[in-house]
Design a protein around this motif. Sequence first.
Motif, short mmCIF file in Angstrom:
data_model
loop_
_atom_site.label_atom_id
_atom_site.label_comp_id
_atom_site.label_asym_id
_atom_site.label_seq_id
_atom_site.Cartn_x
_atom_site.Cartn_y
_atom_site.Cartn_z
N TYR A 35 99.93 -6.51 -3.93
CA TYR A 35 100.73 -6.38 -5.22
C TYR A 35 101.15 -4.81 -5.42
CZ TYR A 35 102.27 -6.94 -10.12
OH TYR A 35 102.95 -6.83 -11.13
N ARG A 36 99.71 -4.21 -5.17
CA ARG A 36 99.65 -2.66 -5.14
C ARG A 36 100.49 -2.16 -4.21
NH1 ARG A 36 93.94 -0.53 -5.76
NH2 ARG A 36 94.54 1.17 -4.86
N PHE A 37 100.13 -2.41 -3.09
CA PHE A 37 100.51 -1.41 -2.03
C PHE A 37 101.93 -1.99 -1.16
CE2 PHE A 37 96.10 -0.26 -1.71
CZ PHE A 37 96.41 0.93 -1.54
N VAL A 38 102.39 -2.89 -1.53
CA VAL A 38 103.62 -3.56 -1.05
C VAL A 38 104.67 -3.79 -2.15
CG1 VAL A 38 104.87 -5.13 0.89
CG2 VAL A 38 102.35 -4.52 1.11
N SER A 39 104.49 -4.90 -2.76
CA SER A 39 105.54 -5.15 -3.76
C SER A 39 104.71 -6.33 -4.48
CB SER A 39 106.84 -5.32 -3.38
OG SER A 39 106.88 -6.72 -2.59
N LEU A 56 99.76 -4.78 7.79
CA LEU A 56 100.74 -3.91 7.06
C LEU A 56 99.93 -3.27 5.94
CD1 LEU A 56 103.40 -2.93 6.04
CD2 LEU A 56 103.79 -5.10 4.90
N LEU A 57 99.25 -4.19 5.14
CA LEU A 57 98.37 -3.54 4.04
C LEU A 57 97.40 -2.43 4.58
CD1 LEU A 57 97.03 -6.46 1.97
CD2 LEU A 57 98.39 -4.49 1.16
N ILE A 58 96.85 -2.85 5.56
CA ILE A 58 95.88 -1.67 6.02
C ILE A 58 96.37 -0.59 6.60
CG2 ILE A 58 94.02 -1.32 7.83
CD1 ILE A 58 93.59 -4.41 7.77
N THR A 59 97.38 -0.58 7.14
CA THR A 59 98.26 0.72 7.41
C THR A 59 98.77 1.33 6.09
OG1 THR A 59 99.19 -0.82 9.26
CG2 THR A 59 100.34 1.49 8.81
N LEU A 60 99.29 0.63 5.13
CA LEU A 60 99.78 1.45 4.16
C LEU A 60 98.48 2.17 3.35
CD1 LEU A 60 102.37 -1.03 2.79
CD2 LEU A 60 102.79 1.13 3.52
N TRP A 61 97.43 1.24 3.26
CA TRP A 61 96.18 2.02 2.70
C TRP A 61 95.65 3.07 3.50
CZ3 TRP A 61 90.87 1.84 4.74
CH2 TRP A 61 90.30 2.31 3.78
N LEU A 62 95.85 3.10 4.79
CA LEU A 62 95.36 4.18 5.59
C LEU A 62 96.18 5.46 5.33
CD1 LEU A 62 94.48 2.42 8.95
CD2 LEU A 62 92.80 3.59 7.58
N MET A 63 97.53 5.04 5.47
CA MET A 63 98.56 6.38 5.20
C MET A 63 98.11 6.94 3.79
SD MET A 63 102.06 4.51 6.24
CE MET A 63 103.22 5.81 5.91
N SER A 64 97.91 6.19 2.55
CA SER A 64 97.57 6.65 1.29
C SER A 64 96.48 7.39 1.36
CB SER A 64 97.68 5.57 0.14
OG SER A 64 96.31 4.71 0.29
N LYS A 65 95.61 7.10 2.22
CA LYS A 65 94.33 7.79 2.28
C LYS A 65 94.38 9.04 3.14
CE LYS A 65 91.76 5.22 -0.37
NZ LYS A 65 92.58 5.18 -1.52
N GLY A 66 95.65 9.43 3.75
CA GLY A 66 95.79 10.36 4.82
C GLY A 66 95.10 10.13 6.06
N LYS A 67 94.82 8.66 6.41
CA LYS A 67 93.89 8.57 7.77
C LYS A 67 94.71 8.14 8.85
CE LYS A 67 89.81 7.11 5.44
NZ LYS A 67 88.82 7.98 5.57
N SER A 68 94.69 8.36 10.11
CA SER A 68 95.51 7.81 11.28
C SER A 68 95.81 6.27 11.13
CB SER A 68 94.75 8.48 12.60
OG SER A 68 93.70 7.81 13.01
N ARG A 70 108.01 4.83 0.64
CA ARG A 70 107.40 5.50 -0.45
C ARG A 70 106.03 6.42 -0.11
NH1 ARG A 70 108.03 0.56 -3.14
NH2 ARG A 70 105.69 -0.05 -2.68
N GLN A 71 105.40 5.52 0.57
CA GLN A 71 104.19 6.15 0.97
C GLN A 71 104.12 7.51 1.79
OE1 GLN A 71 101.09 6.12 -0.19
NE2 GLN A 71 101.37 4.05 -0.10
N ARG A 72 105.20 7.41 2.80
CA ARG A 72 105.84 8.74 3.34
C ARG A 72 105.92 9.67 2.54
NH1 ARG A 72 108.40 7.54 8.21
NH2 ARG A 72 107.27 7.31 9.76
N ALA A 73 106.65 9.46 1.54
CA ALA A 73 107.49 10.76 0.52
C ALA A 73 105.90 11.01 -0.35
CB ALA A 73 108.31 9.84 -0.37
N ALA A 74 105.09 10.13 -0.58
CA ALA A 74 103.89 10.61 -1.49
C ALA A 74 103.02 11.27 -0.64
CB ALA A 74 103.19 9.32 -1.84
N SER A 75 102.92 11.16 0.82
CA SER A 75 102.12 12.14 1.49
C SER A 75 102.81 13.32 1.83
CB SER A 75 101.69 11.20 2.74
OG SER A 75 102.79 10.93 3.51
N VAL A 76 104.12 13.28 1.97
CA VAL A 76 104.64 14.80 2.01
C VAL A 76 104.58 15.65 0.84
CG1 VAL A 76 106.97 15.74 2.15
CG2 VAL A 76 106.59 13.82 3.83
N GLU A 77 104.71 14.83 -0.30
CA GLU A 77 104.42 15.59 -1.26
C GLU A 77 102.94 16.09 -1.77
OE1 GLU A 77 104.90 13.93 -6.06
OE2 GLU A 77 106.75 13.49 -4.62
N ALA A 78 102.14 15.22 -1.33
CA ALA A 78 100.69 15.57 -1.45
C ALA A 78 100.45 17.20 -0.45
CB ALA A 78 99.78 14.67 -0.81
#
Lengths: 595, 326, 100
Positions: free
Chosen positions: A121-125, A500-512, A583-591
């Motif tokens: 719900y949180r990470f995808v939709s 997918l969830l794990i990937t999004l989560w890793l992205m949100s944490k700035g990990k590979s 969304r996640q990309r944009a967020a990490s670019v912003e960060a």
Amino acid sequence: MNAVVTLLIGLVAIAVGYGVYAKSINKNVMNPDEKKATPAKMYMDGVDFTPANRNVLFGYQFKSIAALGPITGPIVAVQWGWLPALLWIIFGTFFIGWVQDFSTIMMGVREEGQSLGALSYRFVSPRARTILLTFIYFYLLLIMGAFGKIVGYDLMTNPAVPLGVLLVIGVGLLAGQMTYKWKMDIILTSAITVILAFVGIWLGTLPGVKNLFLAINGGETSPVVFGSVTQAQFIWSLVTLVICYFGAILPIWRWAQPINYVAFWIVFLGIAAGTVGLLVWRPSIPADFPAFTNWNGNLCAASDCSGLEKTPLALGALWPLLFVTIACGAISGWHSLVSSSGTARQLESEADALYVGGGAMFLEMFLAVLSLLTAVVGVGATTGFAGYVGMIAAGKNAGVFAVGLSEMMSRIGVPTSFGLPYGSVFLTLMALTIMYLVVRFMRVASAEFMGDKVPLFKNATFGSIVALLLSAVLIYTGFWARIWVLFGGANQLMAALTLLLITLWLMSKGKSYMWTLIPFVFMYITTIGALLLTAYNTIHQVMTTPGLAIDLVVGNWLAGLIAIYLVISALILGWDSLQAFQRQRAASVEAKAKV
Amino acid sequence: MSLKEIFEKNPDRRYIMFGGKGGLGKTTFSAATAYWLAKRGYKVLVFSVDPQASLSDIFEKDIFGKGPVEIMPNLFAQEIDADQRIREYQDEIRQKILDMYGLDQVPEEIENYIQAAAAEPAMEESAIFDEVVDIVVSGEYDYYIYDLVPLGHALYYLSMASVYDQWIDKITGLREEMAEYDQVAAVMRREKETEEDKILKELQYIKHRINASSSILTDKVKTAFYFVLIPEEMIILDTQKAAGLFAKYDVPLSGYIVNRVIPPELAADNIPDYLRNRMEMQKKYLHKIEQTFGSEVLTNVPEFERDITGLPMIERVANALFEGQR
Amino acid sequence: MSFPPFITRLGRGVKSTFRTLAEIIYGATIHEMVRDLRKERAHLEHLFILIVFGDILGIPILPPYYTLHLLPYIAPNITGWKRSLLRERDLTDLCDQEIG
Ligand SMILES: Nc1ncnc2c1ncn2[C@@H]1O[C@H](COP(=O)(O)OP(=O)(O)OP(=O)(O)O)[C@@H](O)[C@H]1O
Ligand SMILES: [Mg+2]
């Protein structure tokens, strides 16, 4: 090649996969912090969050993930030959299986033990959560179909099996009484009940008993009741459903748990004996057993089918179908549910996650390889490839394992007259113990989702009966192999969603995240392919086969429609995940810009 | 039978209560009875369970919250200061939490709870209730005289005691079921001992406390309960109703005492109409009381010319109560 | 009596292997049962707290004086209790079963 070499290959895969790849990911990407309080400690509530020792959790995780899946999948997949199955088991586990199980635990631990539903719900939709829930429901229903057919069609129709199964269930109930009511010592209880269970299995093999059950089945060749369903299949499937009914409505300690406990020992001792037997025996894979049959898994193109009553169904294209045929044993989405809502909430230290999640998955891989060997050498070395083809043609998929295991056990002195029914009882129990938990689960699920609209669903009996009726439809109709593939499909869609969830989560944490993104893409595309192909195969078969028995017509349509539903929701999920990625990309670019 | 005879014949009845509607003379009779018994050499405690206690008034001495105060030889009186008791009790609970968990501050959520609980209206009553238990179980005195609250409250106490009792049985059952789970888990883990449930023990303690109090209230051997009434229509009706209810809760009713009867010797020829009318009215109602309660009416106490305060007045009431003739 | 060091070491190794194995088997069998027992117990505990401390029905279940008396024993549960009451649950929360 020698069977022991195969096992050794498995061991090497474990050594490299666990010892090198997994360890380096753990160290370099996840950086577990031993000192950090895990949710189990932080939110300890005695209900969901309670810390447990790493070995205990390893056992817990393993028994939760390893059931009939890793045993049946490889046997079915051998229809493409043993090599593709072996490679997928090893590489699937190596690159995807442990990745998912381990990362889900870590994600759960770092996200306060939130459930997979909440995380989707949180990470995808928001609707990703709903889709996940429908995957789960179909997955469960398909388990009922797939396992129910195995039990009722394959195992219990063997007249030496039913009494053993019923007696072991009785012994299980006794075990419940002894521990929960009489509060007897657990070791004493175990010893008594396991011995009694063995006696029960032996009693089932007595000639008089066999004849009795043969009479119930209506003779050696059981008469057809409707469509292509025989009397034996009809009766034993019904018995299976009744057993599930009790398991679903009786208190868990009264039925499900003590029976599972006794069943555990039967399974544990069987696998131990089989493994030792295999090591003593050290057979070579028979020369006539093909490493690769053909792309479509068509046994009759690889072996002479002329003498067979029924011709086995060609499975279809190796890609994508192999990758859903073997789910458990390589990668299975269900594991992630256990990992997040069960294990992650009990983990004592972040440093335990790899051992528990990764370790259990590699052990399951080993089990899958062993199961593959029961078909390839257990059956293969005694009755040859033709023997395997014959059993598959007769619909005795699980029977292959029982025969193979009894061959292995015979090398340490267990006579096959006992070993064969033992293997069948073992498998039957393994399936049953899962099935009644599934019905239980479906009952709770329907009460939760429908209870507000239709209060009747809050009634345990009603909810269970609805679940059982739905299961009965699947059990009594359609081709088993198709249901199996659908079951794998629903499972692998969950795996894709988790990755997918794990990937999004890793992205949100700035990990590979490439190491989870690529598996996700692979699983996503492969599973959608497999489901589309199954939809096509089932519907095409009904359209083009004249005079198909009515049960098979119904079952095929059903399977086709389920496949289409799964594909559509998977596509919706794909769309949502693309947006989540952006969304996640944009967020990490912003960060980064901020820094 | 006169009140005196009843006391003499039933020496086991050591718990004495006067019930009745507000303002009829319960406190007055409690004090008078205590006085009379003390004079006869018994060690007596009269205590008030009423938050608006008036023992201080009648004995003309501030005894509020001071524990048992000696009024005269053998006569002790006590007024419970509920607020003080609650405050001390809160501190006790806080300290217990700190000790049990080795904390140096009570967690906020718990502290909020402690304060909210103290603010509850039923808190005062239940605190007094508990102190009464302390008082009566100590057994230091020959007689305990309860200066009760008006009827409604006394009934409330009684009914709550039985409700509480049922609740405690229910939740004790719950705890026992929980203990059962613990035991099975211990068997499975092969642990020898299960930790005993402290809450279960506390519940048993609470049950014991509540029962100690309510069982005294309903003990036919040890307890005497007297109704105070006055010759007025409404009061008679209400008393009748109340007596029915009390009987339902098994309170051992020992008799009725009529208070504030205008002395018949006032009935001279040339008295004001006002007084004559009142006396006639009282006569009518005394007759009705006689009809309704019959021989259970023990004595009539006259209306005195002034408030009952101070020992001399109390003595006069005591004489009227015990030595007077019907 | 003393053994040569390598025997004691071997003995210790065997012992710890057995221990590990026993723990794993425990995890695969009894752990879940004990967990369920504890869950059942915890549900009852929550029920208990709710009826004794929650005043759900608006009637005094126990005199407040005695409720406070029990407070020290359930103090550690109160936060967890609120959390687990308030925590949103969905089907995926129930998935810690051996299915698959
Ligand atoms: N026989 C009497 N003659 C004169 N005054 C009396 C008599 N009996 C009681 N009183 C006075 O009536 C008032 C009320 O009496 P008392 O306090 O005993 O009643 P109570 O029943 O205890 O009241 P409450 O219900 O408020 O506790 C007091 O001022 C008391 O002095
Ligand atoms: Mg008074």
